[in-house]
Design a protein around this motif. Structure first.
Motif, PDB file in Angstrom:
ATOM      1  N   TRP A 189       1.149  12.771 -11.109  1.00  0.00           N
ATOM      2  CA  TRP A 189       0.876  13.676 -10.795  1.00  0.00           C
ATOM      3  C   TRP A 189       0.016  13.885 -11.477  1.00  0.00           C
ATOM      4  O   TRP A 189      -1.428  14.779 -12.080  1.00  0.00           O
TER       5      TRP A 189
ATOM      6  N   GLU B  25       0.720  -1.443   0.048  1.00  0.00           N
ATOM      7  CA  GLU B  25       0.167  -0.193   0.078  1.00  0.00           C
ATOM      8  C   GLU B  25       0.883   1.566  -0.356  1.00  0.00           C
ATOM      9  O   GLU B  25       0.718   2.302  -0.889  1.00  0.00           O
ATOM     10  N   GLU B  26       1.922   0.935   0.797  1.00  0.00           N
ATOM     11  CA  GLU B  26       2.793   2.488   0.745  1.00  0.00           C
ATOM     12  C   GLU B  26       3.821   2.123  -0.280  1.00  0.00           C
ATOM     13  O   GLU B  26       3.428   3.747  -0.872  1.00  0.00           O
ATOM     14  N   CYS B  27       3.587   1.537  -1.029  1.00  0.00           N
ATOM     15  CA  CYS B  27       4.386   1.903  -2.881  1.00  0.00           C
ATOM     16  C   CYS B  27       3.394   2.149  -3.605  1.00  0.00           C
ATOM     17  O   CYS B  27       3.643   2.484  -4.755  1.00  0.00           O
ATOM     18  N   ARG B  28       2.388   1.916  -3.642  1.00  0.00           N
ATOM     19  CA  ARG B  28       1.056   1.806  -4.111  1.00  0.00           C
ATOM     20  C   ARG B  28       1.188   3.471  -4.193  1.00  0.00           C
ATOM     21  O   ARG B  28       0.669   4.915  -5.256  1.00  0.00           O
ATOM     22  N   ASP B  29       0.730   3.501  -2.631  1.00  0.00           N
ATOM     23  CA  ASP B  29       0.715   5.666  -2.584  1.00  0.00           C
ATOM     24  C   ASP B  29       1.351   6.663  -3.140  1.00  0.00           C
ATOM     25  O   ASP B  29       1.737   7.070  -3.681  1.00  0.00           O
ATOM     26  N   ARG B  30       2.757   5.584  -3.100  1.00  0.00           N
ATOM     27  CA  ARG B  30       3.917   6.530  -3.649  1.00  0.00           C
ATOM     28  C   ARG B  30       3.976   6.874  -5.370  1.00  0.00           C
ATOM     29  O   ARG B  30       4.067   7.811  -5.700  1.00  0.00           O
ATOM     30  N   ARG B  31       3.421   6.068  -5.271  1.00  0.00           N
ATOM     31  CA  ARG B  31       4.037   5.272  -7.683  1.00  0.00           C
ATOM     32  C   ARG B  31       2.459   6.472  -7.887  1.00  0.00           C
ATOM     33  O   ARG B  31       2.876   7.421  -8.642  1.00  0.00           O
ATOM     34  N   SER B  32       1.664   6.433  -7.025  1.00  0.00           N
ATOM     35  CA  SER B  32       0.184   6.997  -7.221  1.00  0.00           C
ATOM     36  C   SER B  32       1.051   8.365  -7.710  1.00  0.00           C
ATOM     37  O   SER B  32       0.335   9.481  -8.321  1.00  0.00           O
ATOM     38  N   ARG B  33       1.490   9.203  -6.067  1.00  0.00           N
ATOM     39  CA  ARG B  33       1.677  10.687  -5.860  1.00  0.00           C
ATOM     40  C   ARG B  33       2.443  10.935  -6.356  1.00  0.00           C
ATOM     41  O   ARG B  33       3.043  12.307  -7.937  1.00  0.00           O
TER      42      ARG B  33
END
Length: 170
Positions: free
Chosen positions: A124, A113-121
């Protein structure tokens, strides 16, 4: 005596069509495997422009090349120098641009989940372009033992105006 044609390929019956099928919006469906180097974003953009132009979707070129570039660039940032597969397909009145990378599977759901959030950000610019057109994009883990990420964007052509817009859903 043995049959000399045994195991030989057989001709399929004729479908009545004469010659190859011309490129059209309805038959746009390509998969490209790219080696994964930093230069692949440029190759992917050029390929998408060529495909869209040949298939009568040049109105989508600007947004599609931005989406493609962002998807390939994010894959490179998170999985450098690993092969990626780009799919460009017209289906259900929408252009689907999907990128599969080889990002390794994480050991815990929290890490994933942390990796997914980092990639999503990191995506941008893609998110801003999609939001400006009222659309959607996404990414999800590929459900294989080795891991991987599937990221995508959908683009639509308004048949009345023939202008680019982004629609929601994978």
């Amino acid at each position: 005596m043995s049959n000399p044609m045994k195991g030989a390929p057989r001709c399929l019956p004729s479908t009545g069509e004469t010659g190859p099928i011309a490129p059209a919006t309805e038959n746009l469906s390509y998969s490209l495997v790219l080696p994964g180097g930093a230069y692949c974003a440029g190759l992917a953009r050029q390929s998408v422009v060529s495909l869209l132009t040949r298939h009568g979707l040049s109105d989508l070129c600007e947004t599609a090349t931005l989406a493609t570039s962002e998807l390939v660039s994010a894959a490179y940032r998170f999985t450098p120098d690993r092969e990626v597969m780009l799919r460009v397909r017209w289906q259900y009145d929408a252009l689907r641009i999907v990128l599969y990378d080889q990002h390794p599977a994480h050991h815990s759901p929290a890490e994933a989940e942390e990796c997914r959030d980092r990639r999503s950000r990191s995506m941008w610019l893609l998110a801003a372009a999609v939001e400006a057109h009222g659309g959607d994009w996404g990414l999800a883990p590929v459900l294989t033992p080795g891991g991987g990420t599937k990221s995508w964007a959908l683009l639509n052509v308004d048949p009345e105006r023939k202008t680019a817009a982004i629609t929601s859903g994978p």
